[in-house]
Design a protein around this motif. Sequence first.
Motif, short mmCIF file in Angstrom:
data_model
loop_
_atom_site.label_atom_id
_atom_site.label_comp_id
_atom_site.label_asym_id
_atom_site.label_seq_id
_atom_site.Cartn_x
_atom_site.Cartn_y
_atom_site.Cartn_z
N MET A 104 0.86 -1.17 0.00
CA MET A 104 0.00 0.00 0.00
C MET A 104 0.91 1.23 0.00
O MET A 104 1.86 1.30 0.78
CB MET A 104 -0.91 0.01 1.23
N ALA A 134 -0.25 3.52 4.12
CA ALA A 134 -1.23 2.87 4.99
C ALA A 134 -1.76 3.89 6.00
O ALA A 134 -0.99 4.64 6.60
CB ALA A 134 -0.59 1.70 5.72
N SER A 193 -3.43 3.01 8.66
CA SER A 193 -3.70 2.29 9.90
C SER A 193 -2.47 1.52 10.34
O SER A 193 -1.69 1.02 9.53
CB SER A 193 -4.86 1.32 9.67
N GLU A 240 -2.77 -1.20 11.70
CA GLU A 240 -3.17 -2.59 11.54
C GLU A 240 -2.67 -3.19 10.22
O GLU A 240 -2.68 -4.40 10.05
CB GLU A 240 -4.69 -2.71 11.60
N TRP A 241 -2.22 -2.34 9.30
CA TRP A 241 -1.75 -2.83 8.01
C TRP A 241 -0.50 -3.66 8.22
O TRP A 241 0.48 -3.23 8.80
CB TRP A 241 -1.45 -1.65 7.07
N ASN A 300 4.76 -0.84 2.81
CA ASN A 300 4.35 0.54 2.57
C ASN A 300 5.30 1.17 1.56
O ASN A 300 6.49 0.90 1.58
CB ASN A 300 4.42 1.37 3.86
#
Length: 92
Positions: free
Chosen positions: A20, A23, A25, A27-28, A32
């Motif tokens: 991603m 991110a 969050s 929680e990811w 990144n």
Amino acid sequence: MTDFEKFAEQNPKFSFVPVMMKADSDEWGGENGYIDAKLLKRYVSDVSKPIYYLTRPAGMVMAMYDMFVEEGANADDIRAEEFSGYRWLLIT
């Protein structure tokens, strides 16, 4: 569990690395940032061996294609589909 996670669990020759760009969050659990040569080499020891599948907007597909080839991937082992736009269908 996503389909790709299931594929990776069932087939040791299949790798799934979710990335991603940013991110939102804690929680990811994936990577990144941008997909670049440094990230590629972190997961692929010999870039010339895998078959790569690319899809999404044409600009991204072409950038990834060029990066893979520059890093040593065989152009014949890169499968690509370009999508220039997305359409939504709303049924009410």
